[in-house]
Design a protein around this motif. Structure first.
Motif, short mmCIF file in Angstrom:
data_model
loop_
_atom_site.label_atom_id
_atom_site.label_comp_id
_atom_site.label_asym_id
_atom_site.label_seq_id
_atom_site.Cartn_x
_atom_site.Cartn_y
_atom_site.Cartn_z
N CYS A 78 -6.41 -5.71 8.10
CA CYS A 78 -5.01 -6.13 7.62
C CYS A 78 -3.81 -5.91 9.24
O CYS A 78 -3.85 -7.14 9.98
CB CYS A 78 -4.17 -5.03 7.10
N ASP A 123 0.97 -1.19 -0.50
CA ASP A 123 0.42 -0.05 -0.28
C ASP A 123 0.89 1.67 0.47
O ASP A 123 1.39 1.80 0.95
CB ASP A 123 -0.77 -0.33 1.04
N GLY A 127 -2.17 -3.31 4.12
CA GLY A 127 -1.38 -4.11 3.32
C GLY A 127 0.31 -4.19 3.87
O GLY A 127 -0.33 -4.43 4.81
#
Length: 262
Positions: free
Chosen positions: A209, A13, A19
């Protein structure tokens, strides 16, 4: 004392909120040494995902072999897989017993609506998961049924647990009308509702995440899955509250992973 090593297999990301970047922040914040295998490169910020470049399966496999060939990885989490071919690489490693204490975060669609993965790719990994962590939208995509209420969330979690994961936690977010965030944990023959006060904030980029990464850290430390999930929920609740008044980006911003606002 040598820190425990945790591995994240996910996309990058560029905005740093989700991410690989979010996972590594969580690992560091909770005292683990983070390693990584990139599956894709994204162009994104708090306003959305502008582009995705999946990496070739061979490149993913080479990264995985490099990390596992040198580090004693104690737990692994997956996020964005990118393509079914990459999922095959990860599933083969899991089937061979190379991915201990696997946490599968089925990243299917970004908050902005950009599609980041496929249902079939995620399903390849579910049988090998110690914990799977879909949100309600992802649980709906994986089960093919509506997941809007707490009751529907329970049904979806139980259906997904039947697909192979030892534990499934479906994150409820705003499913409860009482002002609580309600997650449903299924595993070990039990169904548990995990409740916490909902944090009123637009800064929730990378919540899933961060949650799955925190679970992986606790599993690496030897916690049973229910304990790891509860601790991860508490961590994410604090991180959401800490970033509530931040002004990072014009859209949904990142979490306070390090407790800077505490």
């Amino acid at each position: 004392m040598t820190p425990r090593t945790v591995l994240t297999i996910a996309g990058s990301d560029s905005g740093g909120g989700a991410g690989i970047q979010a996972d590594l922040k969580v690992f560091a914040a909770l005292g683990a040494y983070g390693t990584s295998v990139l599956t894709a490169i994204t162009a994104q910020n708090t306003r959305g995902v502008d582009a995705v470049l999946p990496l070739p399966p061979r490149t993913v496999r080479e990264q995985l072999d490099s990390v596992l060939g040198d580090f004693a990885v104690r737990a692994v989490k997956t996020g964005m897989l990118g393509t079914p071919a990459v999922a095959d690489v990860i599933a083969a490693a899991a089937e061979a017993g190379r991915l201990p204490r696997l946490v599968v975060d089925p990243v299917l669609v970004a908050t902005s609506g950009y599609r980041l993965g496929g249902v079939e790719a995620v399903r390849r990994l579910l049988p090998y998961a110690e914990v799977a962590t879909p949100n309600r939208a992802e649980a709906a995509a994986l089960t093919g049924r509506p997941v809007a209420t707490v009751e529907e969330t329970v049904a979806a979690a139980e259906a997904l647990a039947a697909a192979g994961p030892a534990h499934v936690v479906v994150t409820g977010g705003d499913a409860d009308a009482t002002g609580e965030s309600v997650d449903v944990l299924v595993g070990g023959g039990a169904t548990t509702l995990l409740r916490a006060p909902r944090v009123p904030t637009r800064h929730n980029h990378g919540t899933g995440c961060s949650f799955s990464a925190a679970i992986a850290v606790r599993l690496a430390a030897g916690d049973p899955a229910p304990v790891a999930v509860t601790a991860a929920k508490e961590y994410v609740t604090r991180a959401l509250a800490g970033a509530r008044d931040w002004e990072l980006g014009a859209g949904p911003g990142p979490l306070d992973h390090f407790g800077w606002s505490a």
